[in-house]
Design a protein around this motif. Structure first.
Motif, PDB file in Angstrom:
ATOM      1  N   HIS A   1      50.031  17.970 101.095  1.00 13.11           N
ATOM      2  CA  HIS A   1      50.625  19.259 100.730  1.00 13.11           C
ATOM      3  C   HIS A   1      52.109  19.232 101.087  1.00 13.11           C
ATOM      4  O   HIS A   1      52.517  18.532 102.016  1.00 13.11           O
ATOM      5  N   ARG A   2      52.882  20.013 100.379  1.00 13.47           N
ATOM      6  CA  ARG A   2      54.311  20.176 100.673  1.00 13.47           C
ATOM      7  C   ARG A   2      54.516  21.558 101.271  1.00 13.47           C
ATOM      8  O   ARG A   2      54.038  22.565 100.736  1.00 13.47           O
ATOM      9  N   VAL A   3      55.208  21.603 102.399  1.00 20.35           N
ATOM     10  CA  VAL A   3      55.526  22.881 103.041  1.00 20.35           C
ATOM     11  C   VAL A   3      56.707  23.495 102.294  1.00 20.35           C
ATOM     12  O   VAL A   3      57.766  22.879 102.164  1.00 20.35           O
ATOM     13  N   LEU A   4      56.544  24.687 101.793  1.00 15.62           N
ATOM     14  CA  LEU A   4      57.577  25.325 100.978  1.00 15.62           C
ATOM     15  C   LEU A   4      58.845  25.604 101.771  1.00 15.62           C
ATOM     16  O   LEU A   4      59.944  25.475 101.243  1.00 15.62           O
ATOM     17  N   GLY A   5      58.711  25.978 103.026  1.00 14.69           N
ATOM     18  CA  GLY A   5      59.882  26.326 103.831  1.00 14.69           C
ATOM     19  C   GLY A   5      60.747  25.160 104.259  1.00 14.69           C
ATOM     20  O   GLY A   5      61.935  25.329 104.509  1.00 14.69           O
ATOM     21  N   THR A   6      60.164  23.957 104.333  1.00 14.68           N
ATOM     22  CA  THR A   6      60.928  22.784 104.797  1.00 14.68           C
ATOM     23  C   THR A   6      61.054  21.706 103.730  1.00 14.68           C
ATOM     24  O   THR A   6      61.893  20.822 103.858  1.00 14.68           O
ATOM     25  N   GLY A   7      60.219  21.756 102.716  1.00 16.12           N
ATOM     26  CA  GLY A   7      60.203  20.714 101.696  1.00 16.12           C
ATOM     27  C   GLY A   7      59.499  19.441 102.140  1.00 16.12           C
ATOM     28  O   GLY A   7      59.399  18.489 101.377  1.00 16.12           O
ATOM     29  N   LYS A   8      59.002  19.427 103.370  1.00 19.91           N
ATOM     30  CA  LYS A   8      58.336  18.232 103.897  1.00 19.91           C
ATOM     31  C   LYS A   8      56.895  18.159 103.398  1.00 19.91           C
ATOM     32  O   LYS A   8      56.222  19.180 103.266  1.00 19.91           O
TER      33      LYS A   8
ATOM     34  N   TYR B   1      48.735  17.140 113.927  1.00 22.32           N
ATOM     35  CA  TYR B   1      50.094  16.763 114.347  1.00 22.32           C
ATOM     36  C   TYR B   1      50.998  16.639 113.115  1.00 22.32           C
ATOM     37  O   TYR B   1      52.108  17.175 113.090  1.00 22.32           O
ATOM     38  N   ALA B   2      50.527  15.949 112.079  1.00 19.78           N
ATOM     39  CA  ALA B   2      51.318  15.790 110.856  1.00 19.78           C
ATOM     40  C   ALA B   2      51.608  17.140 110.213  1.00 19.78           C
ATOM     41  O   ALA B   2      52.718  17.384 109.740  1.00 19.78           O
ATOM     42  N   VAL B   3      50.618  18.020 110.213  1.00 20.39           N
ATOM     43  CA  VAL B   3      50.812  19.360 109.644  1.00 20.39           C
ATOM     44  C   VAL B   3      51.891  20.093 110.432  1.00 20.39           C
ATOM     45  O   VAL B   3      52.827  20.658 109.855  1.00 20.39           O
ATOM     46  N   GLY B   4      51.785  20.084 111.753  1.00 19.37           N
ATOM     47  CA  GLY B   4      52.763  20.767 112.598  1.00 19.37           C
ATOM     48  C   GLY B   4      54.171  20.229 112.409  1.00 19.37           C
ATOM     49  O   GLY B   4      55.141  20.991 112.345  1.00 19.37           O
ATOM     50  N   GLN B   5      54.309  18.914 112.314  1.00 17.07           N
ATOM     51  CA  GLN B   5      55.622  18.300 112.123  1.00 17.07           C
ATOM     52  C   GLN B   5      56.252  18.710 110.793  1.00 17.07           C
ATOM     53  O   GLN B   5      57.460  18.882 110.707  1.00 17.07           O
ATOM     54  N   ALA B   6      55.439  18.888 109.781  1.00 21.57           N
ATOM     55  CA  ALA B   6      55.966  19.276 108.467  1.00 21.57           C
ATOM     56  C   ALA B   6      56.526  20.690 108.466  1.00 21.57           C
ATOM     57  O   ALA B   6      57.361  21.031 107.634  1.00 21.57           O
ATOM     58  N   PHE B   7      56.104  21.514 109.418  1.00 21.85           N
ATOM     59  CA  PHE B   7      56.620  22.881 109.512  1.00 21.85           C
ATOM     60  C   PHE B   7      57.911  22.960 110.307  1.00 21.85           C
ATOM     61  O   PHE B   7      58.589  23.989 110.283  1.00 21.85           O
ATOM     62  N   LEU B   8      58.266  21.897 111.016  1.00 24.59           N
ATOM     63  CA  LEU B   8      59.488  21.912 111.823  1.00 24.59           C
ATOM     64  C   LEU B   8      60.718  21.623 110.973  1.00 24.59           C
ATOM     65  O   LEU B   8      60.689  20.734 110.116  1.00 24.59           O
ATOM     66  N   PRO B   9      61.801  22.338 111.209  1.00 19.87           N
ATOM     67  CA  PRO B   9      63.066  21.990 110.536  1.00 19.87           C
ATOM     68  C   PRO B   9      63.457  20.559 110.916  1.00 19.87           C
ATOM     69  O   PRO B   9      63.066  20.041 111.963  1.00 19.87           O
ATOM     70  N   ASP B  10      64.272  19.919 110.081  1.00 23.92           N
ATOM     71  CA  ASP B  10      64.653  18.510 110.299  1.00 23.92           C
ATOM     72  C   ASP B  10      65.223  18.242 111.674  1.00 23.92           C
ATOM     73  O   ASP B  10      64.956  17.216 112.263  1.00 23.92           O
ATOM     74  N   ASN B  11      65.983  19.176 112.231  1.00 25.83           N
ATOM     75  CA  ASN B  11      66.614  18.929 113.534  1.00 25.83           C
ATOM     76  C   ASN B  11      65.644  19.084 114.702  1.00 25.83           C
ATOM     77  O   ASN B  11      66.013  18.890 115.842  1.00 25.83           O
ATOM     78  N   GLN B  12      64.373  19.470 114.422  1.00 30.11           N
ATOM     79  CA  GLN B  12      63.386  19.624 115.489  1.00 30.11           C
ATOM     80  C   GLN B  12      62.236  18.621 115.373  1.00 30.11           C
ATOM     81  O   GLN B  12      61.389  18.562 116.236  1.00 30.11           O
ATOM     82  N   GLY B  13      62.112  17.881 114.293  1.00 27.13           N
ATOM     83  CA  GLY B  13      60.993  16.973 114.091  1.00 27.13           C
ATOM     84  C   GLY B  13      61.384  15.599 114.196  1.00 27.13           C
ATOM     85  O   GLY B  13      61.212  14.611 114.558  1.00 27.13           O
TER      86      GLY B  13
END
Length: 143
Positions: free
Chosen positions: A97-104, A131-143
């Motif tokens: 899945h792609r997270v809409l808010g981060t594009g990840k 863990y992968a799901v949680g990381q995809a929700f983090l902005p680039d500067n936090q993941g």
């Protein structure tokens, strides 16, 4: 005269296959039709992910399902196997899945276990790479 009960209750495997069919079609009302009013629903994971946690009741399960579409878009979803017995079904598969808010994009294999009574899901558990799901929700500067 003999009277027989012609009604049959769907097997847990049938219920889980119907769940996946309705999920794939984006049919939230159809999904809710196979979920018991008092369902025990759990998706363990990072609390920053909107759909994780323990939920109780059909409305709360509906919130879980609606949040998937609100925060993500599906990239792929496959069910490799569905197994069951008299009151339980288990599915094994994978999704992305792609997270809409981060594009990840996040990918995971999954196992979904349901308990079924009278053709309705009374217990739902999903096991995924939280863990992968949680990381995809983090902005680039936090993941």
């Amino acid at each position: 005269m003999t009277i027989t009960d012609s009604t049959t209750t769907a097997s847990p495997v049938d219920v889980l296959n119907t769940f996946f069919e309705k999920l794939g079609a984006g049919d939230l009302p159809g999904l809710l039709d196979v979920i018991d009013e008092n369902v025990d629903w759990k998706a363990a994971g990072d609390p920053r992910v909107p759909w994780t946690g323990q939920r109780h009741g059909r409305a709360a399960a509906g919130d879980f399902l609606a949040s998937l579409g609100q925060y993500t878009e599906p990239v792929s979803f496959t069910v490799d196997r569905v197994l069951g017995d008299a009151d339980t079904a288990v599915a094994v598969g994978a999704f992305a899945h792609r997270v809409l808010g981060t594009g990840k994009t996040f990918e995971s294999e999954f196992v979904i276990q349901i308990g079924v009574v009278d053709g309705c899901i009374v217990r739902y558990r999903i096991f995924e790479d939280s863990y992968a799901v949680g990381q995809a929700f983090l902005p680039d500067n936090q993941g």
